[in-house]
Design a protein around this motif. Structure first.
Motif, PDB file in Angstrom:
ATOM      1  N   SER A  12       0.834  -1.200   0.000  1.00  0.00           N
ATOM      2  CA  SER A  12       0.000   0.000   0.000  1.00  0.00           C
ATOM      3  C   SER A  12       0.874   1.256   0.000  1.00  0.00           C
ATOM      4  CB  SER A  12      -0.935  -0.008   1.211  1.00  0.00           C
ATOM      5  OG  SER A  12      -0.193   0.113   2.405  1.00  0.00           O
ATOM      6  N   ASP A  13       0.233   2.399   0.183  1.00  0.00           N
ATOM      7  CA  ASP A  13       0.969   3.659   0.207  1.00  0.00           C
ATOM      8  C   ASP A  13       2.012   3.683   1.316  1.00  0.00           C
ATOM      9  OD1 ASP A  13      -0.755   4.233  -1.796  1.00  0.00           O
ATOM     10  OD2 ASP A  13      -1.952   5.694  -0.692  1.00  0.00           O
ATOM     11  N   ASP A  14       1.661   3.122   2.489  1.00  0.00           N
ATOM     12  CA  ASP A  14       2.601   3.111   3.616  1.00  0.00           C
ATOM     13  C   ASP A  14       3.819   2.249   3.307  1.00  0.00           C
ATOM     14  OD1 ASP A  14       0.835   4.723   4.983  1.00  0.00           O
ATOM     15  OD2 ASP A  14      -0.154   3.053   6.007  1.00  0.00           O
ATOM     16  N   GLY A  15       3.612   1.130   2.618  1.00  0.00           N
ATOM     17  CA  GLY A  15       4.749   0.270   2.276  1.00  0.00           C
ATOM     18  C   GLY A  15       5.730   0.958   1.354  1.00  0.00           C
ATOM     19  N   LEU A  16       5.216   1.656   0.327  1.00  0.00           N
ATOM     20  CA  LEU A  16       6.112   2.382  -0.578  1.00  0.00           C
ATOM     21  C   LEU A  16       6.803   3.523   0.152  1.00  0.00           C
ATOM     22  CD1 LEU A  16       7.245   2.774  -3.400  1.00  0.00           C
ATOM     23  CD2 LEU A  16       5.272   4.214  -3.928  1.00  0.00           C
ATOM     24  N   ALA A  17       6.094   4.167   1.077  1.00  0.00           N
ATOM     25  CA  ALA A  17       6.721   5.236   1.858  1.00  0.00           C
ATOM     26  C   ALA A  17       7.878   4.695   2.691  1.00  0.00           C
ATOM     27  CB  ALA A  17       5.681   5.913   2.744  1.00  0.00           C
ATOM     28  N   LYS A  72      -1.055   8.897  -3.969  1.00  0.00           N
ATOM     29  CA  LYS A  72      -0.610   9.540  -2.726  1.00  0.00           C
ATOM     30  C   LYS A  72       0.733   9.001  -2.260  1.00  0.00           C
ATOM     31  CE  LYS A  72      -5.216  10.642  -0.954  1.00  0.00           C
ATOM     32  NZ  LYS A  72      -6.168  10.457   0.179  1.00  0.00           N
ATOM     33  N   ALA A  73       1.064   7.770  -2.629  1.00  0.00           N
ATOM     34  CA  ALA A  73       2.336   7.191  -2.197  1.00  0.00           C
ATOM     35  C   ALA A  73       3.518   7.966  -2.760  1.00  0.00           C
ATOM     36  CB  ALA A  73       2.414   5.732  -2.626  1.00  0.00           C
TER      37      ALA A  73
END
Length: 562
Positions: free
Chosen positions: A185-190, A212-213
Motif C-alpha cells: 500500500s501507500d505506507d509500504g512504498l513510503a 498519494k504514495a
C-alpha cells in the motif's frame, strides 16, 4: 630329521604361494589391451591391492611397493587479485554469476562483494530473509523486487516492506524496481522510499498503491531523476476530472526530476500535478492512458517549458494539445502514435516554433488527417531533422521534395503503409536526400523502377529494408547489391521473395492456382467409401472438401480449365 622343519617350511610356503596364485588366478583376466597398458604403465600407478609373500626360510618380502599419487594441478586463479577476478565476474550474466559463486568460498565472497544488480522474488517471506541477503550483498546499487503474476496475493506486504527497508544499503542504492506487489500500500512504498534517500530511478508496475504514495517518494528522495509508473491498481476512478485531485493531492516540488513515464493508467490525470511540479522535466511519455489531455498538456508545458522529448501514444489529444506543446522551444523528439484527433494544423504549430526537432514519428492510423501540408511545414521549420518515421501517412512528391531540399541532415526515413508512396516518390528521394543512410519501406506500392533509382542516388545510403512490397523482385535487389558495393545492405522479406517472381496480376494468379490444382488431383485420387454403412462419413468428407475448396478459391481464384 634336521630337514623336516625345512621341508615343512617349504611345503607351507609353497601352500601359501599356491593360495596366493589361486587368488590372483580367480580374478578375471584383463583384456589384451588392458594387459598392455598395465605392462607399460608409468611407475606412478598404485597397485589394486597389497600383496605379502612368504618365502622359504620363513622370511617376508615385505609390502609391495606403493607409489604416491600425483599432486593435484595448481589453481592459477588463486594468483589473480580480487580486483581482476571482480572484472571477470562483471562480464558474466546473472545465471553464470550464480553458478560461479558456488565454485569455492573465495569466488562466493568476490561475487557477493562486487554484485551491483540484484533481483529478488518479493514474496511475503522476503522480509525475514532480507537482513541475511543484504548483509552478504553489500555493494548492491540496483534492486528489483518482483512477484510473479499468479502469486500477487502472496506478495510483499507493508510489514515485510519495513523489514526490507531496515536492511537496505540506503547509502548505495540508486535504482529501485517494483513489479507485481499487489499487497503493498501507500505506507509500504513510503517505508521503502524513506530507506533509499540516494535513489535516482524508480520504476513501479502492477502494484496496489495509488498516487498519494508518490508524495512520500518525492519528499524522501530528493535526488530522484527518473520515474516510471505503469498499471497501478490503487488509482481513484476520476473519469477525467483533474481539479478535485489537484486540490486533494499536493505534490512537493521535484526539481531533480528529469524523466516521467505514465503507461496503461486508467486515471493517469491524477499524476498531472506531479508532472507539473517538475520544472526541470526533459522527457515525458504518456502511453495508452485514459482521459482528455489537451488541457493537461497546456498545464505541463507552462510549468515545464524545457521539454526535450515527448511521446504521446493512443491518447485523446488534438491540435490544442499540440499547440500547447509548441510552447517548448527545446523540443527535439516527438512521437505521435495513434492520436486520431491530431491534424496538419497541430503539426504546423509544432513545426513553426520547435525549430530544434530532430526525430519525428507519426502513426496516422490511416485517418488521413496528417499529410503534405504538415510535412511541408516540418521541412520549412525543422532543418535539423535527422529521423522521420511515417506510418499510415500519405506523403507525395511535393512534401518529400521539400524534405530532401530543406532537411539536409535527414539520415533515417521509414515509410510504412503509405498508399501514395510509389516509384515517383522513391525516385524523388534518390535525387534529393543526399544524407540518407537508412531507408525502410513497408507495404508501399513501389516496384523495380523506383528501387532502381537507388543505384545512383542517395550516395550515403548503407541499409535498406523492404517488407510487403510485392512489386520489387529479387533480381532488382541483387542488382542493387552489386552496383552499391559490399558496404551496402538490403533485405527483402521471405514472403515477398516467394511471390515476387511476377508483379503482374496474371503471374500472381497462376502462382496462386498451383495449390488448387494439386489439391484437386489429390482429392480425385482418394478412395472414398461407397458402401451404405459409410455413406454418412462420405457425405461429411465431401462437405469438408467443398469448404476447403471454396476457401482456396476465395484466396487464389478458380483453377485453370483443362
Amino acid at each position: 630329521m634336521g630337514q623336516a622343519p625345512s621341508s615343512s617350511s617349504s611345503s607351507s610356503s609353497s601352500t601359501l604361494l599356491a593360495k596366493s596364485s589361486s587368488s590372483f588366478s580367480s580374478s578375471p583376466s584383463p583384456s589384451p589391451q588392458r594387459r598392455r597398458s598395465l605392462s607399460s604403465s608409468s611407475p606412478t600407478m598404485v597397485p589394486p591391492a597389497r600383496t605379502v609373500l612368504v618365502v622359504a626360510g620363513g622370511g617376508t618380502a615385505g609390502d609391495a611397493p606403493r607409489f604416491a599419487a600425483p599432486p593435484p594441478e595448481r589453481d592459477h586463479t588463486q594468483d589473480l587479485p580480487d580486483e581482476i577476478l571482480s572484472l571477470v565476474f562483471a562480464s558474466l550474466t546473472p545465471t553464470e554469476r550464480n553458478a560461479c559463486s558456488l565454485t569455492c568460498a573465495r569466488w562466493k565472497e568476490v561475487d557477493a562483494s562486487t554484485r551491483h544488480r540484484l533481483s529478488l522474488d518479493a514474496r511475503a517471506a522476503l522480509g525475514y530473509a532480507a537482513p541475511g541477503i543484504f548483509a552478504r550483498f553489500t555493494a548492491v546499487t540496483k534492486l528489483a523486487l518482483r512477484c510473479a503474476r499468479g502469486s500477487g496475493t502472496d506478495s510483499l506486504s507493508d510489514d515485510g516492506a519495513r523489514q526490507v527497508a531496515a536492511a537496505l544499503p540506503s547509502s548505495r542504492l540508486a535504482r529501485l524496481k517494483l513489479r507485481g506487489l499487489r499487497q503493498l500500500s501507500d505506507d509500504g512504498l513510503a517505508s521503502l522510499a524513506g530507506a533509499t534517500p540516494a535513489i535516482r530511478k524508480l520504476s513501479v508496475a502492477s502494484c496496489g498503491f495509488g498516487p498519494k504514495a508518490f508524495v512520500a517518494v518525492l519528499r524522501s528522495c530528493p535526488l530522484l531523476e527518473d520515474l516510471s509508473v505503469k498499471r497501478l491498481r490503487g488509482l481513484p476512478d476520476t473519469a477525467g476530472a483533474t481539479t478535485a485531485i489537484t486540490e486533494e493531492i499536493l505534490f512537493p516540488p521535484a526539481s531533480s526530476l528529469r524523466s516521467v513515464c505514465l503507461k496503461d493508467l486508467y486515471s493517469a490525470l491524477c499524476f498531472v500535478p506531479l508532472v507539473a511540479s517538475s520544472p526541470n522535466l526533459r522527457s515525458l511519455k504518456i502511453l495508452r492512458c485514459s482521459g482528455s489531455w489537451d488541457l493537461p498538456l497546456e498545464v505541463i508545458a507552462a510549468r515545464a517549458p524545457g521539454l526535450v522529448e515527448l511521446h504521446l501514444e493512443k491518447l485523446q489529444v488534438g491540435d490544442r494539445g499540440l499547440s500547447a506543446v509548441s510552447a517548448c522551444p527545446n523540443l527535439e523528439i516527438l512521437f505521435l502514435v495513434k492520436t486520431p484527433e491530431c491534424t496538419d494544423a497541430g503539426i504546423i504549430s509544432v513545426a513553426e516554433r520547435c525549430h530544434k526537432l530532430r526525430k519525428l514519428h507519426i502513426d496516422g492510423w490511416r485517418t488521413n488527417r496528417i499529410g503534405d501540408h504538415g510535412l511541408m511545414a516540418v521541412a520549412r521549420g525543422c532543418p535539423d531533422l535527422q529521423e522521420l518515421v511515417l506510418i499510415g501517412v500519405n506523403p507525395t512528391v511535393q512534401s518529400l521534395r521539400m524534405l530532401g531540399e530543406h532537411c539536409r541532415s535527414l539520415e533515417r526515413l521509414a515509410l510504412c503503409g503509405c498508399e501514395t508512396v510509389g516509384d515517383p516518390e522513391i525516385i524523388c528521394l534518390a535525387e534529393r536526400c543526399a544524407a540518407l543512410k537508412k531507408l525502410c519501406i513497408k507495404g508501399c506500392p513501389v516496384s523495380d523502377r523506383g528501387m532502381g533509382a537507388l543505384s545512383g542516388g542517395c550516395p550515403s545510403l548503407v541499409k535498406v529494408k523492404l517488407k510487403r512490397c510485392r512489386g520489387v523482385s529479387p533480381e532488382c535487389i541483387e542488382n542493387l547489391k552489386v552496383v552499391r558495393g559490399g558496404s551496402f545492405s538490403i533485405s527483402l522479406d521471405p514472403v515477398v521473395e516467394r511471390d515476387a517472381g511476377g508483379a503482374s496480376e496474371n503471374v500472381g494468379q497462376e502462382a496462386g492456382q498451383v495449390p488448387i490444382t494439386e489439391l484437386t488431383d489429390q482429392m480425385a485420387a482418394m478412395d472414398l467409401p461407397t458402401n451404405t454403412a459409410s455413406a454418412q462419413s462420405s457425405a461429411q468428407a465431401s462437405s469438408r472438401m467443398r469448404s476447403v475448396m471454396s476457401a482456396l478459391r476465395r484466396r487464389f481464384g478458380n483453377p485453370p480449365s483443362l
